[in-house]
Design a protein around this motif. Structure first.
Motif, PDB file in Angstrom:
ATOM      1  N   HIS A 116      33.991  45.681  26.049  1.00  0.00           N
ATOM      2  CA  HIS A 116      34.877  45.748  27.231  1.00  0.00           C
ATOM      3  C   HIS A 116      36.010  44.729  27.111  1.00  0.00           C
ATOM      4  O   HIS A 116      37.172  45.043  27.393  1.00  0.00           O
ATOM      5  CB  HIS A 116      34.042  45.475  28.482  1.00  0.00           C
ATOM      6  N   HIS A 220      38.625  45.094  38.915  1.00  0.00           N
ATOM      7  CA  HIS A 220      39.683  45.617  38.039  1.00  0.00           C
ATOM      8  C   HIS A 220      40.655  46.453  38.857  1.00  0.00           C
ATOM      9  O   HIS A 220      41.499  47.147  38.288  1.00  0.00           O
ATOM     10  CB  HIS A 220      39.080  46.496  36.938  1.00  0.00           C
ATOM     11  N   HIS A 249      38.080  37.416  38.076  1.00  0.00           N
ATOM     12  CA  HIS A 249      38.005  38.191  36.839  1.00  0.00           C
ATOM     13  C   HIS A 249      39.300  38.151  36.046  1.00  0.00           C
ATOM     14  O   HIS A 249      39.292  38.351  34.835  1.00  0.00           O
ATOM     15  CB  HIS A 249      37.631  39.631  37.205  1.00  0.00           C
ATOM     16  N   HIS A 253      39.220  37.174  32.113  1.00  0.00           N
ATOM     17  CA  HIS A 253      39.701  37.997  30.997  1.00  0.00           C
ATOM     18  C   HIS A 253      40.736  37.266  30.148  1.00  0.00           C
ATOM     19  O   HIS A 253      40.829  37.510  28.945  1.00  0.00           O
ATOM     20  CB  HIS A 253      40.287  39.310  31.519  1.00  0.00           C
TER      21      HIS A 253
HETATM   22 ZN    ZN Z   1      36.388  43.130  33.092  1.00  0.00          ZN
END
Ligand code: ZN
Ligand code: ZN
Length: 410
Positions: A116, A220, A249, A253
């Protein structure tokens, strides 16, 4: 096999729908349908017959964050991203409790999670957020296409005795920790084995699954992107609250090797507090923190881009030169040298910290890796900045004039 997404659509809407339904029917995973779609119906029915006692409610409330932390601090930040080192007792604790959250073994979970991160928002990303909220939430499990998901290096996990042990005994461990243990404690403590099984066991685990899924879907989909907007990850406070801090998040990332997701002291990230506490108790060590200047750089870059449009990252041209022959010779002699965009980088100290594993770096040692760095894997501005700090020389232009180098990160 070609996916629906990859196919150019020349058919009518009805044909498209038919083809999509056929696709889903061909890829349906009955085990996940049973666990994720059918089981909640029975759980809801069971709540009509089994009373939720106060002690069982407290027991459920206690188990919820403990189980969640085993996933966030263990599966995610320890094994998937190697953001800190954990002692053997802590690793066994996280592996055993994590098994009880029914999210499959560490090896399975981390393989998909690394994929991912490496292939975010592409068809090689197992929970590709660009395929829609439902797909990234649980559709990828109900209609999986593993043959399409990008391969990643998990050789380090296969050498970890705790990971291998947990993978081998995952099913009995999961049954014991998720259901039997909560039920047994409720039975011995206040004579409520049924409530322990249903509320502190099955329903808690089921909710925990969806809370984790929300990191892949809601985080997301909704929230700010202060550290990078090239991909879909966002800062989502609601997800952070229900997942022990995983909702930050966007930061995660951009900086996956940092043990914190909520980087500010006031961010609600119980997982980082747990890992820090383990460090104080000497159960954890070598907590990885991205330097503040790197984080500021990413934030400032985003601010500049929002004010003045896409920016370019430039590297100063003041390093010593090296001929291509010299570069190849030194790489053959064992130095971990890689050439990217006309510059030579020594990656020896970074190799084992690389989020994608050392193998990816080993594959390009002594080679021209510009397209690998910029096109095959879309590295973030932070990664580009970090790379710049490892630059040791510029390739002498006379030998490499037939190569085309890109000097931007866009
Ligand atoms: Zn993610
Ligand atoms: Zn991650």
């Amino acid at each position: 096999m070609e996916s629906i997404q990859d196919r150019p659509c020349k058919c009518s809407r009805l044909d498209c729908l038919k083809s999509e339904l056929e696709h889903y029917w061909r890829h349906i995973d009955l085990v996940h349908v049973l666990v994720l779609v059918i089981s909640p119906v029975f759980l809801c029915l069971a709540t009509q017959y089994i009373h939720f006692q106060r002690q069982t409610a407290l027991w459920t409330l206690f188990l919820f964050p403990v189980g969640n932390l085993a996933i966030t601090a263990g599966y995610h930040r320890l094994w998937a991203h190697k953001t800190y080192h954990a002692s053997l007792p802590l690793r066994y604790f996280l592996a055993i409790v994590g098994a009880g959250m029914f999210q499959w073994s560490i090896l399975w979970w981390c393989t998909h999670h690394r994929s991912h991160h490496r292939y975010t928002d592409t068809n090689r990303d197992p929970y590709n957020a660009r395929r829609g909220f439902f797909y990234s939430h649980m559709g990828w499990l109900l209609f999986p296409t593993p043959e399409k998901w990008g391969a990643v290096d998990v050789s380090d996990l296969k050498k970890d005795t705790v990971v291998v042990w947990q993978d081998k005994y995952y099913v009995p461990l999961a049954r014991m920790v998720s259901m039997l243990f909560p039920s047994m404690v409720a039975h011995v403590g206040w004579n409520d084995w049924q409530g322990g099984l249903l509320y502190a066991g099955a329903i808690r685990v089921y909710l925990g699954l969806h809370f984790t899924f929300l990191v892949n879907s809601l985080a997301h989909w909704m929230g700010d992107q202060p550290y990078g907007d090239k991909f879909t990850p966002r800062q989502n406070l609601l997800v952070a609250i229900i997942t022990c801090g995983e909702g930050y998040h966007n930061f995660h990332h951009v900086f996956p090797s940092d043990y914190r997701n909520g980087v500010h002291w006031y961010d609600l990230d119980p997982t980082k507090w747990f890992i820090w506490s383990c460090e104080q108790l000497r159960l954890a060590s070598q907590l990885s923190r991205i330097p503040d200047r790197e984080i500021e750089y990413a934030r400032n870059l985003m601010l500049r881009m929002s004010c003045a449009g896409p920016d370019t990252y430039t590297i100063p041209l003041d390093s010593p030169t090296m001929t291509w022959e010299e570069f190849e010779r030194q790489a053959k002699a064992g130095r971990c040298l890689v050439c990217i965009a006309g510059f030579v980088y020594d990656l020896i100290d970074f190799m084992h910290d690389h989020p994608g594993g050392p193998k990816l770096i080993q594959q390009v040692v002594g080679k021209e890796a510009t397209s690998v760095f910029y096109e095959e894997f879309h590295h973030s501005p932070h990664a580009t900045n970090l790379l710049a700090s490892m630059r040791i020389a510029t390739i002498h232009i006379g030998r490499s004039r037939n190569k085309t180098y890109r000097m931007t990160n866009t």
